[in-house]
Write a protein that holds these residues in place. Structure first.
Motif, PDB file in Angstrom:
ATOM      1  N   ARG A 266     -75.709  42.043  17.555  1.00 38.83           N
ATOM      2  CA  ARG A 266     -74.946  41.706  16.350  1.00 38.83           C
ATOM      3  C   ARG A 266     -75.112  40.226  16.006  1.00 38.83           C
ATOM      4  O   ARG A 266     -75.217  39.858  14.832  1.00 38.83           O
ATOM      5  CB  ARG A 266     -73.464  42.056  16.537  1.00 38.83           C
ATOM      6  N   THR A 267     -75.143  39.380  17.022  1.00 37.88           N
ATOM      7  CA  THR A 267     -75.335  37.940  16.786  1.00 37.88           C
ATOM      8  C   THR A 267     -76.699  37.682  16.159  1.00 37.88           C
ATOM      9  O   THR A 267     -76.825  36.943  15.180  1.00 37.88           O
ATOM     10  CB  THR A 267     -75.183  37.157  18.103  1.00 37.88           C
ATOM     11  N   ILE A 268     -77.720  38.303  16.718  1.00 34.91           N
ATOM     12  CA  ILE A 268     -79.084  38.153  16.174  1.00 34.91           C
ATOM     13  C   ILE A 268     -79.140  38.714  14.757  1.00 34.91           C
ATOM     14  O   ILE A 268     -79.708  38.094  13.848  1.00 34.91           O
ATOM     15  CB  ILE A 268     -80.127  38.848  17.084  1.00 34.91           C
ATOM     16  N   GLU A 269     -78.543  39.876  14.551  1.00 37.24           N
ATOM     17  CA  GLU A 269     -78.555  40.494  13.229  1.00 37.24           C
ATOM     18  C   GLU A 269     -77.883  39.582  12.192  1.00 37.24           C
ATOM     19  O   GLU A 269     -78.419  39.368  11.102  1.00 37.24           O
ATOM     20  CB  GLU A 269     -77.844  41.840  13.276  1.00 37.24           C
ATOM     21  N   ASP A 270     -76.738  39.040  12.537  1.00 43.47           N
ATOM     22  CA  ASP A 270     -76.023  38.151  11.629  1.00 43.47           C
ATOM     23  C   ASP A 270     -76.882  36.929  11.285  1.00 43.47           C
ATOM     24  O   ASP A 270     -77.023  36.565  10.116  1.00 43.47           O
ATOM     25  CB  ASP A 270     -74.697  37.721  12.264  1.00 43.47           C
ATOM     26  N   TYR A 271     -77.458  36.331  12.304  1.00 45.43           N
ATOM     27  CA  TYR A 271     -78.301  35.154  12.079  1.00 45.43           C
ATOM     28  C   TYR A 271     -79.513  35.517  11.214  1.00 45.43           C
ATOM     29  O   TYR A 271     -79.853  34.809  10.262  1.00 45.43           O
ATOM     30  CB  TYR A 271     -78.762  34.564  13.412  1.00 45.43           C
ATOM     31  N   GLU A 272     -80.158  36.614  11.538  1.00 48.57           N
ATOM     32  CA  GLU A 272     -81.358  37.033  10.807  1.00 48.57           C
ATOM     33  C   GLU A 272     -81.030  37.316   9.346  1.00 48.57           C
ATOM     34  O   GLU A 272     -81.746  36.901   8.439  1.00 48.57           O
ATOM     35  CB  GLU A 272     -81.975  38.262  11.474  1.00 48.57           C
ATOM     36  N   ARG A 273     -79.918  37.993   9.092  1.00 49.77           N
ATOM     37  CA  ARG A 273     -79.528  38.303   7.705  1.00 49.77           C
ATOM     38  C   ARG A 273     -79.211  37.034   6.909  1.00 49.77           C
ATOM     39  O   ARG A 273     -79.485  36.973   5.706  1.00 49.77           O
ATOM     40  CB  ARG A 273     -78.322  39.233   7.678  1.00 49.77           C
ATOM     41  N   ARG A 274     -78.654  36.023   7.569  1.00 50.81           N
ATOM     42  CA  ARG A 274     -78.275  34.790   6.873  1.00 50.81           C
ATOM     43  C   ARG A 274     -79.446  33.815   6.731  1.00 50.81           C
ATOM     44  O   ARG A 274     -79.388  32.912   5.911  1.00 50.81           O
ATOM     45  CB  ARG A 274     -77.145  34.093   7.624  1.00 50.81           C
ATOM     46  N   ASN A 275     -80.480  33.990   7.518  1.00 53.04           N
ATOM     47  CA  ASN A 275     -81.551  32.984   7.537  1.00 53.04           C
ATOM     48  C   ASN A 275     -82.918  33.562   7.207  1.00 53.04           C
ATOM     49  O   ASN A 275     -83.406  33.405   6.102  1.00 53.04           O
ATOM     50  CB  ASN A 275     -81.563  32.280   8.903  1.00 53.04           C
ATOM     51  N   ARG A 276     -83.548  34.197   8.161  1.00 53.70           N
ATOM     52  CA  ARG A 276     -84.942  34.603   8.004  1.00 53.70           C
ATOM     53  C   ARG A 276     -85.121  35.858   7.147  1.00 53.70           C
ATOM     54  O   ARG A 276     -86.099  36.007   6.450  1.00 53.70           O
ATOM     55  CB  ARG A 276     -85.586  34.816   9.385  1.00 53.70           C
ATOM     56  N   LYS A 277     -84.213  36.811   7.288  1.00 52.85           N
ATOM     57  CA  LYS A 277     -84.234  38.061   6.498  1.00 52.85           C
ATOM     58  C   LYS A 277     -85.508  38.884   6.707  1.00 52.85           C
ATOM     59  O   LYS A 277     -86.033  39.495   5.777  1.00 52.85           O
ATOM     60  CB  LYS A 277     -84.024  37.762   5.016  1.00 52.85           C
ATOM     61  N   ARG A 278     -86.004  38.893   7.935  1.00 49.80           N
ATOM     62  CA  ARG A 278     -87.229  39.650   8.230  1.00 49.80           C
ATOM     63  C   ARG A 278     -86.879  41.122   8.410  1.00 49.80           C
ATOM     64  O   ARG A 278     -86.144  41.504   9.318  1.00 49.80           O
ATOM     65  CB  ARG A 278     -87.905  39.095   9.477  1.00 49.80           C
TER      66      ARG A 278
END
Length: 105
Positions: free
Chosen positions: A79-91
């Motif tokens: 969930r932490t990785i998902e949150d970060y990815e959605r807010r930043n890289r969006k891969r």
């Protein structure tokens, strides 16, 4: 009578000055409290920083490298990785892999 009226005006002026000073102190205190609350809100809504992620040097990794590390993470870490990815890289490949892992758990 003039002396009483003059004393009353003087006391009223002193009370007004005290009220203005007190109001200024209350305003300053409220502004300080508002700034603190704003900073707490910003931190709470910004999500995790790259340094807080369970995968070291996350931002330097390719999507393929990240995907290879995801299966070793707990549900909270995902969930932490998902949150970060959605807010930043969006891969999408990383987000799709996280969704897949969450569904199989």
């Amino acid at each position: 009578a003039k002396g009483v009226a003059q004393r009353a005006r003087q006391e009223a002026g002193e009370l007004r000055d005290e009220a203005v000073e007190e109001a200024g102190e209350l305003r300053d205190s409220a502004e300080k409290t508002g700034r603190k609350a704003g900073r707490r809100f910003e931190r709470a809504t910004q999500g995790p920083e790259a340094g807080d992620l369970p995968i070291k040097k996350y931002d330097s990794l390719t999507a393929t490298e990240v995907n290879g590390k995801l299966s070793n993470l707990s549900a909270d870490q995902l969930r932490t990785i998902e949150d970060y990815e959605r807010r930043n890289r969006k891969r999408s490949t990383v987000l799709d892999r996280i969704d897949s892992l969450k569904q199989s758990a």
